[in-house]
Scaffold this active site. Structure first.
Site, PDB file in Angstrom:
ATOM      1  CE1 TYR A  12      -3.061   0.446   5.422  1.00  0.00           C
ATOM      2  CE2 TYR A  12      -3.454  -1.897   5.766  1.00  0.00           C
ATOM      3  CZ  TYR A  12      -3.276  -0.821   4.920  1.00  0.00           C
ATOM      4  OH  TYR A  12      -3.320  -1.018   3.556  1.00  0.00           O
TER       5      TYR A  12
ATOM      6  CE  LYS B 124      -1.414  -4.148   3.561  1.00  0.00           C
ATOM      7  NZ  LYS B 124      -1.689  -5.361   2.775  1.00  0.00           N
TER       8      LYS B 124
ATOM      9  CB  SER C 291      -0.879  -0.015   1.262  1.00  0.00           C
ATOM     10  OG  SER C 291      -1.478   1.245   1.473  1.00  0.00           O
TER      11      SER C 291
HETATM   12  C1  WQD Z   1      -9.434   9.451   1.281  1.00  0.00           C
HETATM   13  C2  WQD Z   1      -9.706  10.932   1.488  1.00  0.00           C
HETATM   14  C3  WQD Z   1      -9.882  11.550   3.796  1.00  0.00           C
HETATM   15  C4  WQD Z   1     -13.570   9.217   4.528  1.00  0.00           C
HETATM   16  C5  WQD Z   1      -6.488   4.582   3.300  1.00  0.00           C
HETATM   17  C6  WQD Z   1      -5.306   3.747   3.717  1.00  0.00           C
HETATM   18  C7  WQD Z   1      -4.665   3.149   2.487  1.00  0.00           C
HETATM   19  C8  WQD Z   1      -5.696   2.367   1.718  1.00  0.00           C
HETATM   20  C9  WQD Z   1      -6.830   3.310   1.306  1.00  0.00           C
HETATM   21  C10 WQD Z   1      -5.958   0.053   2.262  1.00  0.00           C
HETATM   22  C11 WQD Z   1      -8.903  11.548   2.626  1.00  0.00           C
HETATM   23  C12 WQD Z   1     -11.212  11.756   3.080  1.00  0.00           C
HETATM   24  C13 WQD Z   1     -12.461   9.787   3.924  1.00  0.00           C
HETATM   25  C14 WQD Z   1     -14.617  10.066   4.984  1.00  0.00           C
HETATM   26  C15 WQD Z   1     -13.402  11.978   4.203  1.00  0.00           C
HETATM   27  N1  WQD Z   1      -6.237   1.316   2.521  1.00  0.00           N
HETATM   28  N2  WQD Z   1     -12.384  11.147   3.759  1.00  0.00           N
HETATM   29  N3  WQD Z   1     -14.496  11.419   4.803  1.00  0.00           N
HETATM   30  O1  WQD Z   1      -6.913   7.514   4.066  1.00  0.00           O
HETATM   31  O2  WQD Z   1      -6.186   8.000   1.658  1.00  0.00           O
HETATM   32  O3  WQD Z   1      -6.046   5.664   2.529  1.00  0.00           O
HETATM   33  O4  WQD Z   1      -7.401   3.827   2.522  1.00  0.00           O
HETATM   34  O5  WQD Z   1      -5.271  -0.432   1.413  1.00  0.00           O
HETATM   35  O6  WQD Z   1      -3.633   2.284   2.888  1.00  0.00           O
HETATM   36  O7  WQD Z   1      -4.345   4.591   4.340  1.00  0.00           O
HETATM   37  O8  WQD Z   1      -8.277   6.671   2.086  1.00  0.00           O
HETATM   38  O9  WQD Z   1     -10.667   6.731   1.554  1.00  0.00           O
HETATM   39  O10 WQD Z   1      -9.963   6.798   3.999  1.00  0.00           O
HETATM   40  O11 WQD Z   1      -9.589   8.797   2.546  1.00  0.00           O
HETATM   41  O12 WQD Z   1     -13.324  13.210   4.056  1.00  0.00           O
HETATM   42  O13 WQD Z   1     -15.655   9.589   5.554  1.00  0.00           O
HETATM   43  O14 WQD Z   1     -11.080  11.101   1.827  1.00  0.00           O
HETATM   44  O15 WQD Z   1      -9.629  12.619   4.710  1.00  0.00           O
HETATM   45  O16 WQD Z   1      -8.578  12.885   2.278  1.00  0.00           O
HETATM   46  P1  WQD Z   1      -6.821   7.080   2.640  1.00  0.00           P
HETATM   47  P2  WQD Z   1      -9.693   7.185   2.590  1.00  0.00           P
END
Ligand code: WQD
Length: 337
Positions: free
Chosen positions: A148, A152, A124
């Site tokens: 997490y 990885k 990741s």
């Molecule tokens: C994306 C953007 C949030 C939810 C994580 C893991 C990564 C991979 C993907 C597994 C950010 C914003 C999110 C919400 C929001 N996981 N957001 N409201 O954090 O980039 O990555 O998931 O493989 O390893 O780190 O993904 O989708 O959680 O967030 O505003 O309810 O959306 O702040 O900017 P992230 P995400």
């Protein structure tokens, strides 16, 4: 070629399984259903006409792994099985180190016993921590900001050390950016247990009426519209990336590391807009505080995969939203138990 797919009924595993069937590989799925449902097999059969073998079990069960690898004449392993909630990993770190790290070590031990020396690992972009600049290439420094991500990174380092002692292996580390989207048939898609941690499934559950309102975590980032920017990649492009890896490096010894991303960043507000356009639904949201551990921007430099694997992401954010909506609107409650 018979390929063991751990976590094969999960979101990315199931989509990759479809691509493998299309390309003439024989996937043998192994899953403990900790974050998936067996009914996805019916969908795979519906779409592909083939029902792959599914072994119910855990990657920590070494005897089961060895028995499965021998029984099905496995030549390579694609390892998706793992826990992936950043928030849960903070409250339950040992669960993450046991499943993600010990589970992978158990898998590699079983492969060694069966003389299987080709492994593709689902890593990741989280291993890049908080990058100093973007876009990110594979030479960037790695670090962890949560258990997490640390699990990885630990697996990557274990596999690096293992390779140094076993140079006749082919080990590929695929660093995913933000997987989203669904199979164009609308029969497979992302179906997270409980309240979605990730943005796209949350947006689609608001659009379908399952959730009231999206919390946008932070509108004051140093980005064009103040919201977080990420490299969203269509799960079908991601699946194709695994086939490209299998074809290209599956037989060439070494440690191969690739970013699987589009090389383009999209903000939270842009994703909301794309989804509203695709679904013709309003997505209610409110601006709230930043989520601890989030970074402002994260997107890939995907040139290495393009050059060495002949792979690049072809689908745009609009298609990701269209395909997600087709899945979500056809399956408002995801897969049935
Ligand atoms: C994306 C953007 C949030 C939810 C994580 C893991 C990564 C991979 C993907 C597994 C950010 C914003 C999110 C919400 C929001 N996981 N957001 N409201 O954090 O980039 O990555 O998931 O493989 O390893 O780190 O993904 O989708 O959680 O967030 O505003 O309810 O959306 O702040 O900017 P992230 P995400």
């Amino acid at each position: 070629m018979n390929v063991l797919v751990t976590g094969g009924t999960g979101y990315i595993g199931s989509h990759t399984c479809l691509q493998m069937l299309e390309m003439g590989y024989t996937p043998v799925l192994l899953d403990n259903f900790s974050n998936s449902k067996a009914s996805v097999l019916d969908r795979i059969e519906e779409v592909s006409g083939t029902r792959p073998v599914l072994i119910t079990g855990d990657i920590l069960d070494k005897n089961l792994l060895v028995e499965t690898m021998k029984r099905y004449g496995i030549s390579a392993v694609i390892h998706f099985a793992g826990l992936k909630s950043v928030g849960e990993s903070v409250s339950e770190p040992l669960k993450y180190y046991s499943n993600n790290v010990s589970g992978t070590l158990c898998l590699v031990e079983a492969m060694s016993e069966c003389n299987i020396k080709t492994l593709i690992f689902s890593s990741s972009a989280t291993v890049y921590g908080d990058p100093s600049t973007v876009p990110i290439n594979e030479g960037f420094p790695t670090s962890a900001t949560n258990p997490y991500g640390r699990s990885k990174l630990m697996v990557e380092e274990c596999l690096n050390d293992f390779y140094k002692a076993n140079p006749d292996w082919s080990i590929t580390l695929l660093r995913y950016f933000n997987p989203v989207g669904a199979h164009p048939s609308g029969k497979l898609g992302e179906d997270p247990n409980g309240i979605p941690n990730n943005l796209m499934p949350f947006i689609s559950q608001v659009a379908v009426g399952k959730r009231e309102c999206l919390n946008v975590f932070g509108g004051d980032y140093p980005t064009p519209d103040g919201t977080g920017v990420r490299d969203y990649i269509h799960v079908m492009d991601l699946a194709r990336g695994h086939i490209a890896a299998l074809n290209k490096v599956g037989h060439s010894k070494g440690i191969h590391i690739y970013n699987l991303g589009t090389g383009r960043g999209s903000s939270v507000l842009e994703m909301i807009e794309a989804f509203e356009k695709a679904s013709n639904k309003k997505v209610a949201y409110k601006m709230v505080d930043r989520r601890p551990g989030d970074v402002a921007e994260c997107w890939a430099d995907p040139q290495k995969a393009q050059k060495e694997l002949g792979w690049y992401a072809q689908l745009e954010v609009e298609q990701m939203a269209i395909d997600t909506w087709r899945w979500q609107s056809n399956n408002p409650n995801g897969y049935h138990d």
